[in-house]
Motif scaffolding. Structure first.
Motif, PDB file in Angstrom:
ATOM      1  N   ILE A   1       0.878  -1.168   0.000  1.00  0.00           N
ATOM      2  CA  ILE A   1       0.000   0.000   0.000  1.00  0.00           C
ATOM      3  C   ILE A   1       0.917   1.220   0.000  1.00  0.00           C
ATOM      4  O   ILE A   1       1.688   1.423   0.945  1.00  0.00           O
ATOM      5  N   ALA A   2       0.878   2.025  -1.088  1.00  0.00           N
ATOM      6  CA  ALA A   2       1.754   3.198  -1.170  1.00  0.00           C
ATOM      7  C   ALA A   2       0.916   4.457  -1.020  1.00  0.00           C
ATOM      8  O   ALA A   2      -0.203   4.527  -1.529  1.00  0.00           O
ATOM      9  N   ASP A   3       1.458   5.468  -0.333  1.00  0.00           N
ATOM     10  CA  ASP A   3       0.639   6.650  -0.047  1.00  0.00           C
ATOM     11  C   ASP A   3       0.673   7.691  -1.161  1.00  0.00           C
ATOM     12  O   ASP A   3       0.047   8.732  -1.037  1.00  0.00           O
ATOM     13  N   ASP A   4       1.408   7.434  -2.263  1.00  0.00           N
ATOM     14  CA  ASP A   4       1.254   8.283  -3.450  1.00  0.00           C
ATOM     15  C   ASP A   4       1.699   7.555  -4.711  1.00  0.00           C
ATOM     16  O   ASP A   4       2.272   6.463  -4.648  1.00  0.00           O
TER      17      ASP A   4
ATOM     18  N   LYS B   1      -3.653   7.992  -2.842  1.00  0.00           N
ATOM     19  CA  LYS B   1      -3.289   9.405  -2.782  1.00  0.00           C
ATOM     20  C   LYS B   1      -3.619   9.827  -1.360  1.00  0.00           C
ATOM     21  O   LYS B   1      -4.553  10.578  -1.115  1.00  0.00           O
ATOM     22  N   SER B   2      -2.903   9.241  -0.385  1.00  0.00           N
ATOM     23  CA  SER B   2      -3.322   9.397   1.015  1.00  0.00           C
ATOM     24  C   SER B   2      -2.312  10.150   1.866  1.00  0.00           C
ATOM     25  O   SER B   2      -2.481  10.259   3.072  1.00  0.00           O
ATOM     26  N   ARG B   3      -1.255  10.684   1.223  1.00  0.00           N
ATOM     27  CA  ARG B   3      -0.200  11.305   2.033  1.00  0.00           C
ATOM     28  C   ARG B   3      -0.678  12.566   2.744  1.00  0.00           C
ATOM     29  O   ARG B   3      -0.354  12.788   3.904  1.00  0.00           O
ATOM     30  N   THR B   4      -1.456  13.384   2.051  1.00  0.00           N
ATOM     31  CA  THR B   4      -1.782  14.690   2.639  1.00  0.00           C
ATOM     32  C   THR B   4      -3.287  14.896   2.835  1.00  0.00           C
ATOM     33  O   THR B   4      -3.726  16.002   3.082  1.00  0.00           O
ATOM     34  N   VAL B   5      -4.067  13.807   2.705  1.00  0.00           N
ATOM     35  CA  VAL B   5      -5.511  13.932   2.967  1.00  0.00           C
ATOM     36  C   VAL B   5      -5.724  13.905   4.485  1.00  0.00           C
ATOM     37  O   VAL B   5      -4.807  13.564   5.237  1.00  0.00           O
ATOM     38  N   PRO B   6      -6.928  14.261   4.984  1.00  0.00           N
ATOM     39  CA  PRO B   6      -7.172  14.170   6.433  1.00  0.00           C
ATOM     40  C   PRO B   6      -6.889  12.740   6.934  1.00  0.00           C
ATOM     41  O   PRO B   6      -7.171  11.771   6.223  1.00  0.00           O
TER      42      PRO B   6
ATOM     43  N   ALA C   1       2.262  16.534  12.010  1.00  0.00           N
ATOM     44  CA  ALA C   1       2.121  16.062  13.393  1.00  0.00           C
ATOM     45  C   ALA C   1       0.893  15.158  13.525  1.00  0.00           C
ATOM     46  O   ALA C   1       0.840  14.290  14.389  1.00  0.00           O
ATOM     47  N   GLN C   2      -0.099  15.347  12.649  1.00  0.00           N
ATOM     48  CA  GLN C   2      -1.313  14.515  12.706  1.00  0.00           C
ATOM     49  C   GLN C   2      -1.119  13.191  11.960  1.00  0.00           C
ATOM     50  O   GLN C   2      -1.858  12.235  12.157  1.00  0.00           O
ATOM     51  N   GLY C   3      -0.179  13.157  11.081  1.00  0.00           N
ATOM     52  CA  GLY C   3       0.009  11.920  10.308  1.00  0.00           C
ATOM     53  C   GLY C   3       0.431  12.225   8.890  1.00  0.00           C
ATOM     54  O   GLY C   3       1.039  13.241   8.668  1.00  0.00           O
ATOM     55  N   ASN C   4       0.263  11.369   7.901  1.00  0.00           N
ATOM     56  CA  ASN C   4      -0.636  10.239   8.075  1.00  0.00           C
ATOM     57  C   ASN C   4       0.083   8.918   8.315  1.00  0.00           C
ATOM     58  O   ASN C   4      -0.581   7.866   8.327  1.00  0.00           O
ATOM     59  N   ILE C   5       1.391   8.937   8.518  1.00  0.00           N
ATOM     60  CA  ILE C   5       2.068   7.645   8.683  1.00  0.00           C
ATOM     61  C   ILE C   5       1.562   6.935   9.942  1.00  0.00           C
ATOM     62  O   ILE C   5       1.155   5.770   9.887  1.00  0.00           O
ATOM     63  N   GLY C   6       1.548   7.650  11.074  1.00  0.00           N
ATOM     64  CA  GLY C   6       1.137   7.045  12.346  1.00  0.00           C
ATOM     65  C   GLY C   6      -0.275   6.469  12.293  1.00  0.00           C
ATOM     66  O   GLY C   6      -0.483   5.277  12.572  1.00  0.00           O
TER      67      GLY C   6
END
Ligand code: ADP
Length: 425
Positions: A9-12, A53-58, A93-98
């Motif tokens: 699963i890749a975030d971009d 495309k989940s790197r910078t979404v909420p 600070a909110q993520g999204n890695i964590g």
């Protein structure tokens, strides 16, 4: 259809290709999908990389997307899950890695995983938990000024701890250097201390190969693309030319370039100097055409149609920084970018309709727009052209299958376009 061994699963999007490229070089046959597929896998491969495309979404959206990807990968039989993020650990600070990592751990019912963006081939190394980019710490690398994910701290234990409720620990280089048994013993120790995620030091490919062996039975691995080189060995897979085998090439050749990076400017100049036909698109002209109801892409396609049979050609908006600034001052940065991307994507779609089956696209955003316009849902990953850029074989929803090379910004040597077009058998 046999089931896959590794589900990623890749975030971009370009990060997914980077990971897929490393897995192929380590011997795996890999398909990359754009988003979570609606259907079961149709290809016989060892690994699938789902590009999100989940790197910078909420953070909640990143969690939802990641869990959807996980459940599809599990349904395809994935024995190990790899969550891939950027080798500069891009996050806030909110993520999204964590949050994504935590949700995947919960869903897999696993108490422990690792996290390391180390990718020595690309000069990303981790030592004592601190991430280096080349010779400097992450927070001195320029990443401290990133518009979306500024990285002000190079200490990854601290960075990740701010994003997760699980306790974050460290497997330092002294342990990694002693090999897989020492890493396994350290994991037992960390678990006993209540640690759920360990940052891992790695400064060389040898470190990554040792780490790979220690990850054999870990249900979830989280990392940049570097750790991928050490995992195929656990499934009895070794580097082989067959892994990057793609169907033979077919049809006409073309390049569409919307990148204005220094390297792309050189690549465009090199391609033109070799005598290939090239059409420059001027954004101000496109703007005037649009105002008059004229389709700029149709004009470009009318130029290209009679030339394709003679050999490769180029359609480009690539320009030097002064020209780009002047266009942006007139049209606005976002409007100029979106208008050019729309035009080039329509050109790419039109070229494929004219019979182009080997297409190079230069520019990260431009590639995204073209892949979308071509309705590409998945790509099989083939041989590397230059570091980070492989040839891919794309199945487009329109039924036209084609070879696609998606080159972002500053990647590639000056002769990238002609080299790539000569590479496929
Ligand atoms: P890179 O990978 O080099 O960053 P991208 O495709 O991601 O390339 O971004 C380039 C952006 O610049 C795109 O939005 C594209 O539409 C825009 N662009 C391309 N050519 C021009 C130009 N001549 N003037 C202004 N903007 C342009």
């Amino acid at each position: 259809m046999s089931s896959i061994v590794l589900g990623c699963i890749a975030d971009d999007f370009t990060g997914a290709t980077d990971l897929a490229n490393n897995l192929v070089r380590a011997g795996m046959r890999v398909v990359q999908t754009i988003g979570v597929p609606a259907q079961a896998l149709q290809s016989d491969v060892d690994a699938v990389v789902i590009a999100l495309k989940s790197r910078t979404v909420p953070p909640q959206d990143a969690v939802t997307q990641s869990l959807q990807a996980l459940s599809w990968l599990k349904a395809q039989g994935a024995r190990q899950i790899y969550f891939k993020y950027c080798s500069t650990f891009d996050s806030t600070a909110q993520g999204n890695i964590g949050p994504a990592l935590e949700a995947l751990m919960d869903a897999l019912g696993t108490e422990f995983t690792i996290a390391t963006p180390a990718f020595p081939d690309n000069k990303r190394t981790v030592f004592k938990g601190y991430l280096f980019v080349g010779d400097v710490l992450l927070n001195e690398s320029g990443m401290q000024d990133h518009p979306l994910t500024p990285m002000a701290d190079a200490n990854l234990v601290r960075v990740l701890q701010a994003q997760t409720r699980r306790k974050v620990g460290l497997i330092d280089h002294g342990v990694v250097a002693r090999g897989a048994p020492a890493i396994a013993a350290r994991i037992v120790e960390l678990k006993a201390q209540g640690v759920g995620v360990a940052i891992v030091d790695a400064v060389s490919n040898d470190d990554l190969m040792r780490l790979g062996l220690a990850l054999k039975d870990m249900p979830l691995v989280t990392a940049g693309s570097g750790v991928a080189i050490g995992l195929p060995q656990n499934f009895g897979i070794a580097p082989s030319a067959g892994a990057s085998h793609l169907p033979p090439r077919d049809g006409w050749q073309a390049v569409v370039s919307g990148s204005c990076a220094t390297a792309t400017n050189r690549q465009v100049a090199d391609f033109i100097a070799r005598g290939h036909p090239a059409l420059a698109l001027d954004p101000l002209q496109i703007f005037q055409d649009v105002a008059k109801g004229i389709d700029a892409s149709a004009k470009a396609l009318a130029w290209a149609a009679p030339l394709l049979k003679n050999g490769p050609l180029l359609v480009y908006s690539t320009a030097d920084p002064a020209a780009v600034k002047s266009v942006q001052a007139t049209l606005g940065v976002d409007d100029a970018g979106a208008m050019v991307e729309r035009t080039l994507a329509a050109v790419a779609r039109g070229l494929v309709a004219l019979g182009v089956r080997q297409l190079i696209v230069a520019g990260g955003e431009t590639s995204g727009a073209c892949v979308q316009a071509l309705s590409v849902a998945q790509m099989q990953i083939g041989p590397q052209i230059d570091p980070g850029v492989p040839w891919c074989y794309a199945k487009s929803a329109s039924g036209a299958d084609l070879h696609l090379a998606l080159k972002s910004g500053n990647f590639g040597t000056d002769d990238f376009f002609s080299k790539a077009l000569a590479l496929l058998p």
